[in-house]
Structure formats: structure tokens, C-alpha cells
Enzyme design. Structure first.
Site, PDB file in Angstrom:
ATOM      1  N   PRO A  82       0.856  -1.167   0.014  1.00  0.00           N
ATOM      2  CA  PRO A  82       0.101  -0.029  -0.133  1.00  0.00           C
ATOM      3  C   PRO A  82       0.846   1.289  -0.036  1.00  0.00           C
ATOM      4  O   PRO A  82       0.164   2.260  -0.636  1.00  0.00           O
ATOM      5  CB  PRO A  82      -0.875  -0.155   1.275  1.00  0.00           C
ATOM      6  CG  PRO A  82      -0.902  -1.490   1.454  1.00  0.00           C
ATOM      7  CD  PRO A  82       0.353  -2.051   1.154  1.00  0.00           C
ATOM      8  N   GLU A  97      -0.430 -10.551   7.707  1.00  0.00           N
ATOM      9  CA  GLU A  97      -0.231  -9.285   8.013  1.00  0.00           C
ATOM     10  C   GLU A  97       0.792  -8.199   7.293  1.00  0.00           C
ATOM     11  O   GLU A  97       0.867  -7.078   7.440  1.00  0.00           O
ATOM     12  CB  GLU A  97      -0.087  -9.068   9.524  1.00  0.00           C
ATOM     13  CG  GLU A  97      -1.313  -9.314  10.387  1.00  0.00           C
ATOM     14  CD  GLU A  97      -2.580  -8.486   9.951  1.00  0.00           C
ATOM     15  OE1 GLU A  97      -2.437  -7.361   9.954  1.00  0.00           O
ATOM     16  OE2 GLU A  97      -3.540  -9.169   9.561  1.00  0.00           O
ATOM     17  N   ARG A 139       1.601  -7.581 -22.909  1.00  0.00           N
ATOM     18  CA  ARG A 139       0.820  -7.157 -24.149  1.00  0.00           C
ATOM     19  C   ARG A 139       1.570  -6.177 -24.704  1.00  0.00           C
ATOM     20  O   ARG A 139       1.141  -5.596 -25.990  1.00  0.00           O
ATOM     21  CB  ARG A 139      -0.560  -6.444 -23.468  1.00  0.00           C
ATOM     22  CG  ARG A 139      -0.606  -5.263 -22.890  1.00  0.00           C
ATOM     23  CD  ARG A 139      -1.926  -5.249 -21.993  1.00  0.00           C
ATOM     24  NE  ARG A 139      -3.144  -4.942 -23.317  1.00  0.00           N
ATOM     25  CZ  ARG A 139      -3.375  -4.055 -23.927  1.00  0.00           C
ATOM     26  NH1 ARG A 139      -2.491  -2.823 -23.791  1.00  0.00           N
ATOM     27  NH2 ARG A 139      -3.941  -4.055 -25.166  1.00  0.00           N
TER      28      ARG A 139
END
Length: 255
Positions: A93, A120, A158
């Protein structure tokens, strides 16, 4: 390029690497993906890879020693120059958001070690010692880093030559420099009329300049409505033309 993925769930990657159009990149070796389970480098009868957090609290934390041994095995297998190993990427995060610029960087790189955390989190001492890049998919939390790793691998695959049926297809993707970083326009296919809705006339005109202008206008309209920040960036870099600005002025108060 080669990506080594450290994951407790390598089975999650098997169908992804064998499915869809991007499988061409993996099957051909353009994007070499190798999976490493840190449990194979854990000690003891139970091959333990996690333990309770110091200080108490819920959940478990991935231990540094199995991860360190796993990373050492990867580096030995890659026969890397110890002075210049490939980056170790942690999906976290606190990382920088994954965007088109980052994907283009990784698509032209030698690859990386992708570290997929679970529980965690990972013992901070391992992160401090070995992780060089942290990447986030957005402001939300997943059960582990595998989905983020798959997203990066798909985006990179891609962009490799010969992977998409049309070599120029990705040049018209949203966020691409060919679109000045704007969102893509709407797309239509047959039938020409469906449930009373018809394909916009410019797309049926056969007039290439008219079609391109329509697509540009729709790209600007969509971006103004959904991601005005991209317009601000394009304007700051001098990407908007006189006709673009005229359209945007005509849209003020209408979106």
C-alpha cells in the site's frame, strides 16, 4: 526479460500464464516467468514461513529467513552480477501507483523479482535489506500480492512485439503517449443498429480525417468527464491543439 515471482501460492499463476492472448509472451519466452515458493526454503518439519508479530496483535507475519534463502536461490539461478542485481519489487500500500509510465519502464527492462506478501505483511528487516521498489494497485488492500503481480505481468506482456494481433493496438490504449495520455474513445462494431441505437455516423463515413477527429473529440469528452486531471497534465505538456481547446470550451457546463 525475466520475472521471478516469490509466492506462497504459485498455483494461482498457472491458468493465467496459459490463457488469453498474452500467453504468447510467456510461451515464446519474451516474458520469462518463474515461480518460487518460500515454503521450499523454510526449515523444520512444518516448513513454517510465518510467525506471530512482536508486540502482539492479530494475524501472522512472513519471516525473513525463508525469504532470504529463496531470494538467494533466485539470484544464483539468474547468475547475477552481485554488484547489480535486478530490482526486488514488493506490492504494498505504500508503493507508487502502477501506471502506464511504470509499465512501459518494466516492459523494456531486464525484469525483476516480484515479492508477493501475505498475512499481515513481511518482516520489515527483510524489506529494509532487500526490497528496492514498492508498487501499489490503489488505495485498497488485497489478501496478497499475487493479483498485483499478475496485473503487472499482464500489462508488460501485452506491450511485447507480436503478442497482440495488431502490433499498433496498444498505441491507442488509454494513458498511452500516442493519445497524449488521455482516455480512449468509445468503440462500436456490428450490427450498425442495436435496440434502436445506431453507430455514430462519422464511423460509417469512410472519411479517415473525419473519423480521426470524431475519435479525438470523444477521447477529450470522456477524459473531461471522468479524468480531468489527465487533461490538465496534457495541457501542461503542450499536447492539446487549438481544435481540442475549442471542443473543451464547448463542453463547459454540459458534462
Amino acid at each position: 526479460m525475466r520475472f521471478d515471482v516469490i509466492t506462497l501460492f504459485p498455483e494461482l499463476f498457472a491458468p493465467f500464464l496459459a490463457s488469453g492472448i498474452t500467453r504468447r509472451a510467456y510461451a515464446s519466452g519474451l516474458v520469462d516467468v518463474r515461480l518460487w515458493n518460500p515454503r521450499d526454503y523454510a526449515e523444520g518439519n512444518y516448513r513454517r514461513v510465518d510467525d506471530r508479530p512482536f508486540g502482539g496483535g492479530p494475524g501472522m507475519v512472513m519471516m525473513a529467513p525463508p525469504l532470504e534463502r529463496c531470494l538467494a536461490a533466485i539470484r544464483a539461478d539468474r547468475a547475477e552480477d552481485v554488484a547489480a542485481p535486478v530490482p526486488v519489487v514488493l506490492f504494498s500500500p505504500i508503493g507508487a501507483p502502477l501506471n502506464h509510465t511504470a509499465v512501459e519502464h518494466w516492459s523494456g527492462s531486464a525484469g525483476a523479482v516480484l515479492l508477493c506478501g501475505r498475512y499481515e505483511g513481511i518482516d520489515q528487516r527483510f524489506i529494509d535489506r532487500y526490497v528496492t521498489v514498492q508498487i501499489s494497485l490503489g488505495d485498497f488492500v488485497l489478501s496478497g500480492g499475487e493479483i498485483a503481480a499478475l496485473a503487472l505481468l499482464d500489462a508488460v506482456a501485452r506491450l511485447q512485439p507480436g503478442v497482440l494481433n495488431d502490433a499498433g493496438s496498444h498505441q491507442l490504449d488509454s494513458f498511452n503517449p500516442a493519445l497524449d495520455g488521455l482516455l480512449d474513445c468509445p468503440h462500436y462494431t456490428r450490427p450498425e443498429e442495436w435496440q434502436g441505437d445506431v453507430v455514430p455516423a462519422p464511423l460509417l463515413s469512410g472519411h479517415h480525417a473525419q473519423i480521426e477527429r470524431w475519435r479525438r473529440d470523444q477521447s477529450l469528452r470522456t477524459t473531461a468527464q471522468h479524468r480531468p486531471d489527465l487533461l490538465t497534465a496534457a495541457r501542461a505538456h503542450g499536447k492539446l491543439q487549438t481544435a481540442d481547446e475549442a471542443l473543451l470550451r464547448s463542453l463547459q457546463g454540459k458534462l
